[in-house]
Design a protein around this motif. Structure first.
Motif, PDB file in Angstrom:
ATOM      1  N   GLY A 198      37.510  28.851  28.766  1.00 50.20           N
ATOM      2  CA  GLY A 198      37.004  28.575  30.107  1.00 50.20           C
ATOM      3  C   GLY A 198      37.213  29.756  31.039  1.00 50.20           C
ATOM      4  N   LYS A 199      36.375  29.828  32.070  1.00 48.44           N
ATOM      5  CA  LYS A 199      36.452  30.925  33.031  1.00 48.44           C
ATOM      6  C   LYS A 199      37.785  30.896  33.771  1.00 48.44           C
ATOM      7  N   ARG A 200      38.355  32.071  33.951  1.00 48.53           N
ATOM      8  CA  ARG A 200      39.551  32.184  34.782  1.00 48.53           C
ATOM      9  C   ARG A 200      39.506  33.492  35.544  1.00 48.53           C
ATOM     10  N   ASP A 201      40.125  33.508  36.694  1.00 43.88           N
ATOM     11  CA  ASP A 201      40.121  34.698  37.533  1.00 43.88           C
ATOM     12  C   ASP A 201      41.125  35.721  37.008  1.00 43.88           C
ATOM     13  N   ALA A 202      41.096  36.879  37.616  1.00 51.33           N
ATOM     14  CA  ALA A 202      41.964  37.975  37.165  1.00 51.33           C
ATOM     15  C   ALA A 202      43.189  38.100  38.070  1.00 51.33           C
ATOM     16  N   GLY A 203      44.152  38.886  37.608  1.00 49.17           N
ATOM     17  CA  GLY A 203      45.320  39.207  38.415  1.00 49.17           C
ATOM     18  C   GLY A 203      46.156  37.994  38.754  1.00 49.17           C
ATOM     19  N   ARG A 204      46.629  37.951  39.986  1.00 50.84           N
ATOM     20  CA  ARG A 204      47.517  36.851  40.356  1.00 50.84           C
ATOM     21  C   ARG A 204      46.771  35.532  40.524  1.00 50.84           C
ATOM     22  N   ASP A 205      45.437  35.580  40.489  1.00 53.92           N
ATOM     23  CA  ASP A 205      44.649  34.352  40.566  1.00 53.92           C
ATOM     24  C   ASP A 205      44.393  33.718  39.200  1.00 53.92           C
ATOM     25  N   GLU A 206      44.846  34.382  38.124  1.00 48.67           N
ATOM     26  CA  GLU A 206      44.567  33.871  36.781  1.00 48.67           C
ATOM     27  C   GLU A 206      45.132  32.469  36.582  1.00 48.67           C
ATOM     28  N   GLY A 207      46.297  32.219  37.135  1.00 52.46           N
ATOM     29  CA  GLY A 207      46.952  30.930  36.905  1.00 52.46           C
ATOM     30  C   GLY A 207      46.806  29.941  38.039  1.00 52.46           C
ATOM     31  N   ALA A 208      45.849  30.170  38.943  1.00 52.55           N
ATOM     32  CA  ALA A 208      45.696  29.280  40.087  1.00 52.55           C
ATOM     33  C   ALA A 208      45.187  27.907  39.658  1.00 52.55           C
ATOM     34  N   THR A 209      45.730  26.873  40.285  1.00 51.64           N
ATOM     35  CA  THR A 209      45.145  25.546  40.159  1.00 51.64           C
ATOM     36  C   THR A 209      43.959  25.452  41.111  1.00 51.64           C
TER      37      THR A 209
END
Length: 413
Positions: A198-209
């Motif tokens: 699934g798509k996920r953002d990069a950097g510190r946003d990778e683990g965002a809910t």
């Protein structure tokens, strides 16, 4: 044949985060603890997202270094997407509190819960997996132990000064003593599954809910990135809306996904790797947290909506508060309700603050609009989202939420 020659100071029913927490903290103080878990770990469980305020209990449990060396994805923020697809600015926890606690984790619960249980064993908790608690034993109104049955069908009784029920939503004491009080305002259910890629953002946003509202505002999706390129995704809505007069759970899930382009886009090139799961029994709380010789913690005490991922926090916090009350009670020779429930009132006030924020969301609360209208409350809202629930200053937030609701209703007339 039942062996009745067993005695310990505290029996804990359930080996999840609440049970592991109370057991570990008791054992740290030299209390004899036997913990009984009906399943063999690792075992599947939903509820993968930790929030920052879990840090303080995890630190007492000596779990922080283990989590830092785990494969779990680091979580720095939460973000909300409206029914029109408009994204709020991320609520970065570090912006509100510059401390190690502002980085937390997205965990696979089968792995996290086993880490917690093994940690309890390392601290001296005697654990028994694959053992069912058949009954909590009472003498008058005082709990005095449990009857258990092992995998071979052998039964025995274990006597104890205190019985802690941490057995989740199927809680034995909750049902035995008829303590469950449903919350009609939050009669929700959920349907969920897991994807790989699934798509996920990069950097510190990778683990965002990410919390995404569906187009008709009748539900919302969670989107939680896990390690091994896996994501947890599920829809929450009113019980009747999700489960009455519709097709299979799988059909309903994909119908709702079509109504949430932001969620659909995130998994359109991903592979579904599990079946679709469903939960139909959500918000409730117990009439009381403790009685003479017994205590309820975690989901056995109450369960809120999954909206803000408060489940593990409330499990850990109730386990911590119960452990401290039990240690004090054992030292004084007092295992009465008054002693064991000394923490209940303040805990329930904090839980109610989270409940109010959940109800506000279902009433149409918009985080972006609220922060623009009341910029001074951005830190307070972040406090609520991280689980820093136990301070009276936060009550002013709800006065402002009510003000904004009145203003919105007036404009709509």
């Amino acid at each position: 044949m039942i062996d009745t020659n067993n005695k310990t100071q505290v029996v804990v029913i359930g080996g999840g985060p609440a049970g592991a927490t109370v057991g570990t903290l008791l054992a740290q103080q030299g209390v004899q603890v036997e913990l009984f878990e009906r399943e063999k770990f690792p075992r599947f469980h939903i509820g993968e997202s930790l929030i920052p305020e879990t840090y303080w209990v995890l630190k007492r449990l000596n779990m922080i270094d283990k989590l830092k060396h785990s494969p779990f994805i680091k979580k720095y923020s939460v973000q909300f997407v409206s029914d029109t697809g408009k994204q709020s600015a991320p609520f970065y926890f570090h912006d509100n509190k510059d401390h190690d606690c502002s980085q937390t984790w997205q965990v696979r619960r089968s792995e996290f819960d086993e880490m917690m249980l093994r940690n309890a064993e390392e601290h001296g908790v005697k654990t028994h997996e694959g053992v069912r608690v058949l009954d909590v034993l009472f003498e008058g109104d005082k709990a005095v132990g449990v009857q258990i049955m092992d995998e071979d069908g052998n039964k025995r009784e274990v006597r104890a000064d205190v019985v802690v029920d941490a057995s989740g939503q199927t809680s034995m004491l909750l049902n035995k003593l008829k303590l469950r009080v449903p919350d009609p305002s939050l009669n929700k259910g959920s349907i969920w599954t897991y994807y790989k890629g699934g798509k996920r953002d990069a950097g510190r946003d990778e683990g965002a809910t990410t919390v995404l509202q569906v187009e008709n505002k009748k539900g919302w999706f969670w989107y939680i990135p896990l390690h091994d390129d896996t994501v947890s995704i599920g829809v929450v809505g009113d019980f009747d809306y999700l489960f009455k007069g519709r097709g299979s759970h799988e059909e309903v899930f994909f119908e709702e996904l079509e109504k949430c382009p932001g969620a659909k886009m995130r998994v359109e090139n991903a592979e579904q790797i599990t079946k679709v799961f469903a939960t139909k029994d959500f918000t409730y709380k117990a009439k009381q947290a403790a009685g003479n010789g017994w205590v309820l913690i975690g989901d056995a005490l109450g369960f809120l909506d999954p909206l803000y991922s408060s489940g593990v926090l409330l499990a850990l916090k109730s386990g911590e508060l119960a452990a401290d009350a039990i240690v004090e009670g054992l030292k004084k020779g007092d295992t009465s309700r008054e002693q064991l429930a000394g923490w209940e009132a303040d805990y329930l006030v904090g839980m109610e603050r989270m409940r109010k924020l959940v109800c506000a969301y279902y009433d149409g609360f918009n985080f972006g609009k609220f922060v623009r209208r009341f910029p001074d409350h951005r830190g307070d809202i972040t406090d609520l989202l991280i689980g820093d629930l136990f301070k009276d200053s936060l009550d002013k937030v709800f006065e402002s939420i009510d003000t904004m609701k009145v203003e919105s209703e007036a404009m709509a007339e």
